[in-house]
Scaffold this active site. Structure first.
Site, PDB file in Angstrom:
ATOM      1  N   ARG A   1     119.650   3.321 157.673  1.00 23.91           N
ATOM      2  CA  ARG A   1     119.075   2.195 157.986  1.00 23.91           C
ATOM      3  C   ARG A   1     120.090   0.978 157.990  1.00 23.91           C
ATOM      4  O   ARG A   1     120.023   0.183 158.906  1.00 23.91           O
ATOM      5  CB  ARG A   1     118.089   2.056 156.838  1.00 23.91           C
ATOM      6  CG  ARG A   1     117.250   0.799 156.821  1.00 23.91           C
ATOM      7  CD  ARG A   1     116.653   0.477 155.657  1.00 23.91           C
ATOM      8  NE  ARG A   1     115.690   1.350 155.022  1.00 23.91           N
ATOM      9  CZ  ARG A   1     115.327   1.332 153.680  1.00 23.91           C
ATOM     10  NH1 ARG A   1     115.991   0.562 152.847  1.00 23.91           N
ATOM     11  NH2 ARG A   1     114.353   2.001 153.476  1.00 23.91           N
ATOM     12  N   TYR A   2     120.937   0.773 156.961  1.00 28.02           N
ATOM     13  CA  TYR A   2     121.857  -0.236 157.024  1.00 28.02           C
ATOM     14  C   TYR A   2     123.192   0.375 157.577  1.00 28.02           C
ATOM     15  O   TYR A   2     123.718   1.440 157.418  1.00 28.02           O
ATOM     16  CB  TYR A   2     122.131  -0.759 155.501  1.00 28.02           C
ATOM     17  CG  TYR A   2     121.063  -1.060 154.863  1.00 28.02           C
ATOM     18  CD1 TYR A   2     120.263  -2.161 154.855  1.00 28.02           C
ATOM     19  CD2 TYR A   2     120.390  -0.158 153.835  1.00 28.02           C
ATOM     20  CE1 TYR A   2     119.253  -2.553 154.014  1.00 28.02           C
ATOM     21  CE2 TYR A   2     119.371  -0.457 153.078  1.00 28.02           C
ATOM     22  CZ  TYR A   2     118.655  -1.483 153.269  1.00 28.02           C
ATOM     23  OH  TYR A   2     117.521  -1.806 152.435  1.00 28.02           O
TER      24      TYR A   2
ATOM     25  N   ARG B   1     126.080   1.956 155.009  1.00 32.66           N
ATOM     26  CA  ARG B   1     125.667   2.972 154.185  1.00 32.66           C
ATOM     27  C   ARG B   1     124.513   3.940 154.718  1.00 32.66           C
ATOM     28  O   ARG B   1     123.597   3.544 155.568  1.00 32.66           O
ATOM     29  CB  ARG B   1     125.553   2.506 152.908  1.00 32.66           C
ATOM     30  CG  ARG B   1     124.529   1.243 152.832  1.00 32.66           C
ATOM     31  CD  ARG B   1     124.678   0.328 151.540  1.00 32.66           C
ATOM     32  NE  ARG B   1     123.523  -0.378 151.252  1.00 32.66           N
ATOM     33  CZ  ARG B   1     123.333  -1.484 152.050  1.00 32.66           C
ATOM     34  NH1 ARG B   1     123.821  -1.881 152.985  1.00 32.66           N
ATOM     35  NH2 ARG B   1     122.262  -2.495 151.539  1.00 32.66           N
TER      36      ARG B   1
ATOM     37  N   CYS C   1     113.892  19.479 142.713  1.00 37.41           N
ATOM     38  CA  CYS C   1     114.216  18.299 141.374  1.00 37.41           C
ATOM     39  C   CYS C   1     113.867  19.255 140.178  1.00 37.41           C
ATOM     40  O   CYS C   1     112.975  20.275 140.128  1.00 37.41           O
ATOM     41  CB  CYS C   1     113.279  17.051 141.377  1.00 37.41           C
ATOM     42  SG  CYS C   1     113.720  16.197 142.943  1.00 37.41           S
TER      43      CYS C   1
ATOM     44  N   CYS D   1     108.274  14.332 139.837  1.00 32.51           N
ATOM     45  CA  CYS D   1     107.680  13.381 139.479  1.00 32.51           C
ATOM     46  C   CYS D   1     106.322  12.849 140.305  1.00 32.51           C
ATOM     47  O   CYS D   1     106.322  13.128 141.788  1.00 32.51           O
ATOM     48  CB  CYS D   1     108.595  11.878 139.694  1.00 32.51           C
ATOM     49  SG  CYS D   1     110.036  12.273 139.071  1.00 32.51           S
TER      50      CYS D   1
ATOM     51  N   CYS E   1     106.794  10.279 143.310  1.00 32.88           N
ATOM     52  CA  CYS E   1     107.961  10.271 144.299  1.00 32.88           C
ATOM     53  C   CYS E   1     107.685   9.811 145.381  1.00 32.88           C
ATOM     54  O   CYS E   1     106.675  10.124 146.113  1.00 32.88           O
ATOM     55  CB  CYS E   1     108.207  11.709 144.200  1.00 32.88           C
ATOM     56  SG  CYS E   1     109.704  12.020 145.249  1.00 32.88           S
TER      57      CYS E   1
ATOM     58  N   ARG F   1     109.560  10.595 148.143  1.00 32.90           N
ATOM     59  CA  ARG F   1     109.576  11.574 148.970  1.00 32.90           C
ATOM     60  C   ARG F   1     108.683  12.746 148.644  1.00 32.90           C
ATOM     61  O   ARG F   1     109.048  13.729 149.046  1.00 32.90           O
ATOM     62  CB  ARG F   1     110.884  11.847 149.118  1.00 32.90           C
ATOM     63  CG  ARG F   1     111.973  10.887 149.441  1.00 32.90           C
ATOM     64  CD  ARG F   1     113.182  11.169 150.217  1.00 32.90           C
ATOM     65  NE  ARG F   1     113.834  10.154 150.675  1.00 32.90           N
ATOM     66  CZ  ARG F   1     114.832   9.427 149.791  1.00 32.90           C
ATOM     67  NH1 ARG F   1     115.542  10.320 148.827  1.00 32.90           N
ATOM     68  NH2 ARG F   1     115.590   8.533 150.160  1.00 32.90           N
TER      69      ARG F   1
ATOM     70  N   ASP G   1     106.484   2.529 146.236  1.00 29.03           N
ATOM     71  CA  ASP G   1     106.531   2.475 147.675  1.00 29.03           C
ATOM     72  C   ASP G   1     105.182   2.818 147.995  1.00 29.03           C
ATOM     73  O   ASP G   1     104.185   3.384 147.221  1.00 29.03           O
ATOM     74  CB  ASP G   1     107.344   3.408 148.239  1.00 29.03           C
ATOM     75  CG  ASP G   1     108.869   2.889 148.245  1.00 29.03           C
ATOM     76  OD1 ASP G   1     109.061   1.850 148.475  1.00 29.03           O
ATOM     77  OD2 ASP G   1     109.584   3.830 147.644  1.00 29.03           O
TER      78      ASP G   1
ATOM     79  N   ASP H   1     110.623  -2.278 148.843  1.00 28.94           N
ATOM     80  CA  ASP H   1     111.268  -1.498 150.213  1.00 28.94           C
ATOM     81  C   ASP H   1     110.197  -1.743 151.115  1.00 28.94           C
ATOM     82  O   ASP H   1     108.933  -1.388 151.169  1.00 28.94           O
ATOM     83  CB  ASP H   1     111.444  -0.157 149.830  1.00 28.94           C
ATOM     84  CG  ASP H   1     112.689   0.404 150.480  1.00 28.94           C
ATOM     85  OD1 ASP H   1     113.100  -0.152 151.411  1.00 28.94           O
ATOM     86  OD2 ASP H   1     113.449   1.185 149.962  1.00 28.94           O
TER      87      ASP H   1
ATOM     88  N   LYS I   1     115.235  -3.329 151.846  1.00 30.01           N
ATOM     89  CA  LYS I   1     114.981  -3.746 150.217  1.00 30.01           C
ATOM     90  C   LYS I   1     115.037  -5.283 150.298  1.00 30.01           C
ATOM     91  O   LYS I   1     115.984  -5.655 150.566  1.00 30.01           O
ATOM     92  CB  LYS I   1     115.887  -3.141 149.407  1.00 30.01           C
ATOM     93  CG  LYS I   1     115.715  -1.479 148.984  1.00 30.01           C
ATOM     94  CD  LYS I   1     116.525  -0.824 148.171  1.00 30.01           C
ATOM     95  CE  LYS I   1     116.707   0.596 147.958  1.00 30.01           C
ATOM     96  NZ  LYS I   1     117.293   1.214 149.080  1.00 30.01           N
TER      97      LYS I   1
HETATM   98  C1  PLP Z   1     117.924   1.894 149.165  1.00 26.92           C
HETATM   99  C2  PLP Z   1     118.678   2.437 150.327  1.00 26.92           C
HETATM  100  C3  PLP Z   1     119.850   2.394 150.373  1.00 26.92           C
HETATM  101  C4  PLP Z   1     120.888   1.756 149.459  1.00 26.92           C
HETATM  102  O1  PLP Z   1     120.556   0.191 149.304  1.00 26.92           O
HETATM  103  P1  PLP Z   1     121.444  -0.530 148.026  1.00 26.92           P
HETATM  104  O2  PLP Z   1     120.682  -1.885 148.016  1.00 26.92           O
HETATM  105  O3  PLP Z   1     122.811  -0.669 148.851  1.00 26.92           O
HETATM  106  O4  PLP Z   1     121.411   0.120 146.908  1.00 26.92           O
HETATM  107  C5  PLP Z   1     120.534   2.717 151.466  1.00 26.92           C
HETATM  108  N1  PLP Z   1     119.990   3.250 152.664  1.00 26.92           N
HETATM  109  C6  PLP Z   1     118.566   3.508 152.400  1.00 26.92           C
HETATM  110  C7  PLP Z   1     117.964   4.027 153.703  1.00 26.92           C
HETATM  111  C8  PLP Z   1     118.141   3.177 151.365  1.00 26.92           C
HETATM  112  O5  PLP Z   1     116.513   3.399 151.270  1.00 26.92           O
HETATM  113  S1  SF4 Z   2     111.560  10.721 141.858  1.00 29.87           S
HETATM  114 FE1  SF4 Z   2     111.308  12.315 143.366  1.00 29.87          FE
HETATM  115  S2  SF4 Z   2     113.328  12.649 144.131  1.00 29.87           S
HETATM  116 FE2  SF4 Z   2     113.474  11.474 142.384  1.00 29.87          FE
HETATM  117  S3  SF4 Z   2     113.579  12.946 140.753  1.00 29.87           S
HETATM  118 FE3  SF4 Z   2     111.533  12.572 140.706  1.00 29.87          FE
HETATM  119  S4  SF4 Z   2     110.630  14.139 142.227  1.00 29.87           S
HETATM  120 FE4  SF4 Z   2     112.960  13.999 142.405  1.00 29.87          FE
END
Ligand code: PLP
Ligand code: SF4
Length: 347
Positions: free
Chosen positions: A90-91, A94, A103, A107, A110, A112, A271, A308, A315
């Protein structure tokens, strides 16, 4: 099999097993678990004091998960932002790399939820090769975030191999691991793991404590072992209704984290993910928590509160209003609510 793998295998993963420990009706939970898997480790189960408490809410399925039709499975468009399977780019500088689909504890909130815990998500070695090729071919990527699922559920040898291959890419300056095992399966943090991780510096680990009661002798020892291995530790909490949405609870959590050498990094607004609506708080509540932290306790105990943005727009930090302009003059408010004029000069 290592000891932590045996402990993980002793987790409970069905409502019927839960009913063996607590007075609950497992029947309404079966449909929830059919859609969103359940797993609770012995350590995390032992932290529950009573049904409905902040630990319970985080790990025990709730029929409300199936009643949330307004939200999307993937509001952050992670799948659209994925150039090759398992990578989210996305960025520019990184990437997030989903190296595990499982996991220790699932959670309930979560982000995801759509993919963790299902057999479909585990990356096969061809996918790992493609992701590594992509990172190697994109010279602007200087920060790789291993996520999932939980990367620390990979065997030491598998993780060691991934980290070694990443380290061979010159432009990758830092690697971060996002893992909740210090909280949910502290047995996973072993001297052998730490010795391996130590070889791959600069390596950062962000963990995920949400409640002061998660800071136990076992999770503290796990964090101490990582910190002693020279791995800087951060924490990402999620703001959760009925878990940590009281300023006093969040403040106590942040202070206790510092005491175990974990630096609070983010508090995330929930989210907009389907199946998690019963945890969501209003944005103003998070702002109120930030007001209760800033100035009232160590600056080190004050993370960023972030949302986000849907659609993968990134973010964004959210802050209380400390500044206002009045007839061109700058008025600044402090943590006690006192306002002062700030002579905003630059010459
Ligand atoms: C959160 C996130 C990051 C890292 O964000 P930082 O602000 O650098 O911690 C990088 N890529 C994605 C897709 C994210 O959701
Ligand atoms: S928030 Fe989602 S990815 Fe993170 S530990 Fe919990 S279940 Fe796993």
């Amino acid at each position: 099999m290592e000891q932590w793998q045996r402990t993980l295998a002793d987790s409970i993963d069905s409502p019927a097993q839960l009913a063996g420990h607590f007075n609950v009706d497992p029947e309404p939970l079966a449909a929830v678990v059919a859609r969103y898997p359940m797993r609770v480790t012995p350590h995390y189960l032992g932290l529950i004091r009573e049904p409905g408490d902040p630990i319970w809410r985080q790990c025990v399925p709730d029929p409300l998960e199936l009643c949330d039709d307004r939200q999307l499975d993937d509001p952050l468009d992670e799948e659209r932002l994925s150039p090759v399977p398992g990578l989210i780019h996305r960025y520019p500088d990184r990437v997030v790399w989903l190296v595990s689909a499982v996991c220790a504890v699932y959670c309930r909130f979560c982000m995801r939820k759509r993919s963790v815990g299902c057999a479909c998500g585990a990356p096969v070695s061809a996918a790992l090769d493609r992701a590594l090729d992509y990172i190697a071919a994109n010279g602007e990527i200087r920060d790789v975030i291993l996520s999932g699922g939980d990367p620390l559920l990979l065997a030491d040898e598998v993780l060691d191999d991934l980290l070694s291959r990443l380290r061979r890419i010159d432009h990758v300056e830092i690697v971060r691991i996002g893992s909740r095992v210090p909280v949910t399966l502290p047995e996973r943090i072993t001297p052998k793991l730490c010795l391996m991780l130590k070889k791959h510096q600069p390596l950062y680990l962000n963990t995920h404590f949400n409640h002061p009661r998660e800071i136990t002798p076992e999770s503290s020892a796990a964090c101490a072992m990582l910190a002693d291995a020279g791995i800087p530790l951060g924490n990402q909490s999620v703001l959760l209704r009925g878990v940590n949405d009281e300023p006093a609870v969040m403040k106590s959590l942040m202070q206790k984290l510092l005491a175990i050498r974990v630096r609070p990094y983010y508090i995330h607004q929930m989210d907009l993910v389907r199946g998690t609506g019963h945890f969501r708080t209003k944005v103003e509540q998070g702002i109120g928590i930030m007001e209760a932290l800033r100035g009232h306790t160590s600056g080190l105990a004050t993370p960023c509160f972030v949302i986000d943005l849907p659609g993968g727009k990134g973010k964004v930090p959210l802050l209380p209003e400390y500044l206002r302009r009045e007839e061109g003059r700058l008025r600044v408010r402090n943590y006690l609510g006192e306002e002062a004029e700030y002579p905003d000069v630059a010459d």
